[in-house]
Design an enzyme around this catalytic site. Sequence first.
Site, PDB file in Angstrom:
ATOM      1  N   ASP A  83       0.893  -1.434   0.014  1.00 27.33           N
ATOM      2  CA  ASP A  83       0.241   0.083  -0.077  1.00 27.33           C
ATOM      3  C   ASP A  83       0.799   1.333  -0.096  1.00 27.33           C
ATOM      4  O   ASP A  83       2.056   1.250   0.270  1.00 27.33           O
ATOM      5  CB  ASP A  83      -0.691  -0.210   1.110  1.00 27.33           C
ATOM      6  CG  ASP A  83      -2.244   0.886   1.126  1.00 27.33           C
ATOM      7  OD1 ASP A  83      -2.447   1.459  -0.020  1.00 27.33           O
ATOM      8  OD2 ASP A  83      -2.531   1.301   2.094  1.00 27.33           O
ATOM      9  N   HIS A  84       0.194   2.472  -0.448  1.00 27.28           N
ATOM     10  CA  HIS A  84       1.057   3.743  -0.419  1.00 27.28           C
ATOM     11  C   HIS A  84       2.477   3.501  -0.353  1.00 27.28           C
ATOM     12  O   HIS A  84       2.742   3.686   1.094  1.00 27.28           O
ATOM     13  CB  HIS A  84       0.428   4.660   0.563  1.00 27.28           C
ATOM     14  CG  HIS A  84      -0.793   5.128   0.335  1.00 27.28           C
ATOM     15  ND1 HIS A  84      -1.162   6.159  -0.232  1.00 27.28           N
ATOM     16  CD2 HIS A  84      -1.960   4.475   0.930  1.00 27.28           C
ATOM     17  CE1 HIS A  84      -2.483   6.132  -0.311  1.00 27.28           C
ATOM     18  NE2 HIS A  84      -3.162   5.507   0.259  1.00 27.28           N
ATOM     19  N   GLY A 182      -8.433   7.517   7.654  1.00 25.55           N
ATOM     20  CA  GLY A 182      -8.814   7.579   9.166  1.00 25.55           C
ATOM     21  C   GLY A 182     -10.400   7.683   9.365  1.00 25.55           C
ATOM     22  O   GLY A 182     -11.235   7.533   8.408  1.00 25.55           O
ATOM     23  N   GLY A 210      -9.733   4.836   1.789  1.00 29.22           N
ATOM     24  CA  GLY A 210     -10.340   5.569   2.933  1.00 29.22           C
ATOM     25  C   GLY A 210     -11.622   4.995   3.302  1.00 29.22           C
ATOM     26  O   GLY A 210     -12.771   5.606   3.347  1.00 29.22           O
ATOM     27  N   SER A 212     -12.802   3.190   5.711  1.00 23.37           N
ATOM     28  CA  SER A 212     -13.642   3.110   7.042  1.00 23.37           C
ATOM     29  C   SER A 212     -14.199   4.260   7.435  1.00 23.37           C
ATOM     30  O   SER A 212     -14.323   5.335   7.210  1.00 23.37           O
ATOM     31  CB  SER A 212     -12.291   3.230   8.061  1.00 23.37           C
ATOM     32  OG  SER A 212     -11.732   2.048   8.117  1.00 23.37           O
ATOM     33  N   ASN A 231     -10.263   0.196  -0.402  1.00 22.52           N
ATOM     34  CA  ASN A 231      -9.354  -0.148   0.796  1.00 22.52           C
ATOM     35  C   ASN A 231      -9.717   0.252   2.071  1.00 22.52           C
ATOM     36  O   ASN A 231     -10.583   1.286   2.142  1.00 22.52           O
ATOM     37  CB  ASN A 231      -8.085   1.004   0.486  1.00 22.52           C
ATOM     38  CG  ASN A 231      -7.086   0.649  -0.636  1.00 22.52           C
ATOM     39  OD1 ASN A 231      -7.554  -0.284  -1.446  1.00 22.52           O
ATOM     40  ND2 ASN A 231      -6.095   1.306  -0.686  1.00 22.52           N
ATOM     41  N   VAL A 232      -9.717  -0.647   2.992  1.00 22.65           N
ATOM     42  CA  VAL A 232     -10.384  -0.373   4.261  1.00 22.65           C
ATOM     43  C   VAL A 232      -8.867  -0.790   5.299  1.00 22.65           C
ATOM     44  O   VAL A 232      -8.395  -1.522   5.350  1.00 22.65           O
ATOM     45  CB  VAL A 232     -11.193  -1.546   4.813  1.00 22.65           C
ATOM     46  CG1 VAL A 232     -11.846  -1.235   6.237  1.00 22.65           C
ATOM     47  CG2 VAL A 232     -12.580  -1.409   3.913  1.00 22.65           C
ATOM     48  N   THR A 234      -8.301   1.510   8.798  1.00 23.58           N
ATOM     49  CA  THR A 234      -8.398   2.017  10.225  1.00 23.58           C
ATOM     50  C   THR A 234      -9.393   1.268  10.854  1.00 23.58           C
ATOM     51  O   THR A 234      -9.337   1.044  12.272  1.00 23.58           O
ATOM     52  CB  THR A 234      -8.963   3.581  10.045  1.00 23.58           C
ATOM     53  OG1 THR A 234      -8.052   4.356   9.408  1.00 23.58           O
ATOM     54  CG2 THR A 234      -9.028   4.156  11.564  1.00 23.58           C
TER      55      THR A 234
HETATM   56  P1  13P Z   1      -8.948   3.975   5.948  1.00 20.95           P
HETATM   57  O1  13P Z   1      -7.903   3.647   7.019  1.00 20.95           O
HETATM   58  O2  13P Z   1      -9.513   5.133   6.055  1.00 20.95           O
HETATM   59  O3  13P Z   1      -9.886   2.784   6.004  1.00 20.95           O
HETATM   60  O4  13P Z   1      -8.080   3.722   4.673  1.00 20.95           O
HETATM   61  C1  13P Z   1      -7.687   2.687   4.236  1.00 20.95           C
HETATM   62  C2  13P Z   1      -6.666   3.166   2.946  1.00 20.95           C
HETATM   63  O5  13P Z   1      -7.066   3.870   1.876  1.00 20.95           O
HETATM   64  C3  13P Z   1      -5.493   2.444   2.698  1.00 20.95           C
HETATM   65  O6  13P Z   1      -4.796   2.905   1.461  1.00 20.95           O
END
Ligand code: 13P
Length: 288
Positions: A83-84, A182, A210, A212, A231-232, A234
């Site tokens: 990821d990132h 987050g 993002g 979550s 993507n999930v 947090t």
């Molecule tokens: P959240 O932590 O907001 O679920 O986002 C996760 C994410 O996009 C990881 O790349």
Amino acid sequence: MSLVTMSYLLKKAQKGHYAVGAFNFPDLSSIQGIAQAAAAKKSPVIIMPAVLTMNEMGDEMCYSTIETISHEYPDIDIAIHLDHCSDFERIKRCIDYGYTSVMIDASAYPFEENIERTCRVVEYASRYGVTVEAELGHIGGTEDDISVDERDALFTKVEDAVEFVKQTNVGALAIAVGTAHGFYKSTPKLDFDRIAAIRAAIDVPLVLHGGSGVPDEDFKKAIALGITKINVGTELKVHGNFDVQKAAYATADHGDVRKIQALVRAKTQEIVEHKIDVFGSAGKMVEA
Ligand code: 13P
């Protein structure tokens, strides 16, 4: 053998009009919970170490742990996705370890430099059949205190997406359409028209970061309009671990670590199973 490239999963999902969940994890128990959920739901899954987790567990250890766990689920397609990451050398090492997919996040750079940095990764990854995800626009964090106008200015522009994909040939594109990393302070407002417009302009699988705290109905609408990977992170980190640890410490044995791990696995499985149902990927491993 259940490891596959992310492109394989996403192309199938695009055809089938569902999304594949991509889950960050904070520890080993969470990886097990994610895999258990995918197996219980007969769903493909993307398991993705975040750089902060890799700093704790080790880049190769993250890969080999997921790879080892995948042996228990030979009938479930699993992509191991970095990821990132903005560090080319680290991305290269992860490809060498065996990651089946990587994300180069050069979204903080100007458009042309984002293209250049992404192309460099695509050139290396394509030698090994590894999928590359890039980000265009700026997704940011929920903690970023910015106005609605400022936020809209960071959204992915349709014409930029067309040019970016043409020049980079990426396998998946993360777009900024109103979500953030987050927990949200208020319900996020997704720009559904923008998702539809980008989908109409390019064929590459689109990624929503993002996840979550996004309402289930919004996920369904985003998927219907063309989102293929969600993507999930947090939610698993906090609900999956922190809450169950508090519960475990309140028990008679004050939270024997193994009991905490069992609770984390179960809670993670519960959260991921729900997402799989919402994303529409349940049962896809048994369909032809
Ligand atoms: P959240 O932590 O907001 O679920 O986002 C996760 C994410 O996009 C990881 O790349």
